[in-house]
Enzyme design. Structure first.
Site, mmCIF file in Angstrom:
data_model
loop_
_atom_site.group_PDB
_atom_site.id
_atom_site.type_symbol
_atom_site.label_atom_id
_atom_site.label_comp_id
_atom_site.label_asym_id
_atom_site.label_seq_id
_atom_site.Cartn_x
_atom_site.Cartn_y
_atom_site.Cartn_z
ATOM 1 N N SER A 200 1.212 -1.312 0.014
ATOM 2 C CA SER A 200 -0.414 -0.134 -0.325
ATOM 3 C C SER A 200 1.153 1.551 -0.460
ATOM 4 O O SER A 200 2.446 1.016 0.870
ATOM 5 C CB SER A 200 -1.039 0.168 0.788
ATOM 6 O OG SER A 200 -1.410 1.522 0.994
ATOM 7 N N TYR A 213 -2.802 -0.905 10.888
ATOM 8 C CA TYR A 213 -2.232 -1.483 9.057
ATOM 9 C C TYR A 213 -0.830 -0.835 8.622
ATOM 10 O O TYR A 213 0.005 -1.020 8.198
ATOM 11 C CB TYR A 213 -3.288 -0.614 8.484
ATOM 12 C CG TYR A 213 -3.898 -0.863 7.305
ATOM 13 C CD1 TYR A 213 -3.318 -1.763 6.713
ATOM 14 C CD2 TYR A 213 -3.601 -0.294 6.082
ATOM 15 C CE1 TYR A 213 -3.350 -3.044 4.866
ATOM 16 C CE2 TYR A 213 -3.369 -0.047 5.258
ATOM 17 C CZ TYR A 213 -3.687 -1.487 4.223
ATOM 18 O OH TYR A 213 -3.209 -1.778 2.379
#
Length: 333
Positions: A200, A213
């Site tokens: 990501s 995350y």
């Protein structure tokens, strides 16, 4: 007399035409030729790239860690048609079998290899050793390993339990690096291989309500960045692809962000900054061909945020904090 009249008329017509600069005349003739040649060059270049994309993985052993995701399925279809010896990994044996059957039924069996399947769950670290052994036993080696699995969570830091933090770290960090370490001895002995991490953009920057995350994505990004230098001498390539969001509806019209004044919400809204599986797969194939070390798939605004975080951190943090306050205020209304 008639001949002289005709000659005089032709001479008059000739004088009527303006004199044209030879340089200008040459330019008029050359420019269209240059345009045509340039267009032909780019067309030929694109055709060559497409051809290489189809043949670059032929006969190579390619492992996909989450073949059941949208991106995993797209990669599996492209690489299978390209003649790769696929090893499909996932948490469900039945779904992996269905995917393998779909790939086999949609291709020419004389030009492709039947995919092999291996159960792989990064959330179950106790099973990793067995999964790594099965992957290596499929063909005795592997050429390409694509890490595309991920676990996401969005919540305030104080509301997340330590168990959830650990689960995210297992799925997004400890699982991938355990698999990488498990296959590295085989790659080092053969002095070849390519590890590709689909990560990501939050491996580069972090936004509110994604503490665990973002922490896991930063950690795995740092691991592969360090590993790249360590294994280069063995002929092993390490690539990372950072994207904003992968969604099948990335190119479709979705609802706009609830508050366009919030920079951090604009950074990760699903439209129009998402990436479709086929777009991400195209970039993966291109990265494997070119052996690029780092790729960022993002529009201008997220890229600007990365630069702002690096060069103007105080401004970046202020914008993030303001976004959280505005979000809380809008929820209370």
């Amino acid at each position: 007399m008639i001949v002289e009249g005709e000659m005089h008329s032709n001479a008059s017509e000739t004088n009527i035409l303006p004199d044209m600069d030879p340089t200008w005349a040459t330019t008029i003739l050359v420019v269209p030729c240059v345009v045509v040649l340039t267009a032909g060059f780019f067309y030929l270049y694109g055709a060559i790239i497409n051809l290489l994309s189809k043949t670059s993985v032929r006969n190579k052993v390619v492992v996909i860690t989450d073949a059941l995701s949208g991106l995993g399925r797209e990669c599996a279809a492209v690489f299978h048609k390209g003649g790769a010896r696929l090893i499909l990994c996932g948490k469900s044996w039945e779904k992996l079998e269905d995917l393998a059957d779909e790939l086999a039924n949609a291709s020419d069996p004389s030009a492709t290899f039947p995919p092999k399947i291996v159960l792989l769950d990064f959330g179950d670290m106790d099973s990793m050793a067995e999964a790594i052994a099965e992957i290596l036993e499929c063909y005795g080696c592997l050429d390409v390993l694509i890490f595309n699995s991920s676990m996401k969570v969005k919540a305030p830091a104080q509301s997340l339990s330590l168990e959830m933090d650990k689960l995210l770290m297992d799925n997004n960090y400890f699982g991938p690096i355990t698999l990488a370490k498990g296959v590295l001895p085989s790659m080092i002995s053969r002095r070849s291989g390519h590890l590709l991490l689909v990560n990501s953009i939050q491996g580069k920057i972090a936004v509110p309500f994604r503490t665990a995350y973002a922490a896991s994505k930063h950690a795995v990004q740092a691991f592969f960045d360090c590993l790249r230098s360590e294994v280069e001498e063995f002929g092993i390539s390490v690539s990372t692809i950072n994207h904003t969001f992968i969604s099948c509806s990335a190119s479709q019209t979705t609802e706009a962000a609830t508050s366009k004044s919030l920079l951090w919400s604009l950074l990760f809204t699903r439209k129009p900054r998402g990436v479709s599986p086929d777009e991400a797969t195209t970039e993966i194939v291109r990265t494997l061909n070119n052996k690029r070390k780092e790729v960022l798939i993002a529009p201008s605004l997220p890229k600007m945020a990365i630069y702002a975080r690096s060069f103007f951190p105080n401004m970046f943090f202020a914008v993030m904090a303001a976004g959280v306050k505005n979000s809380a205020a809008s929820e209370n209304m």
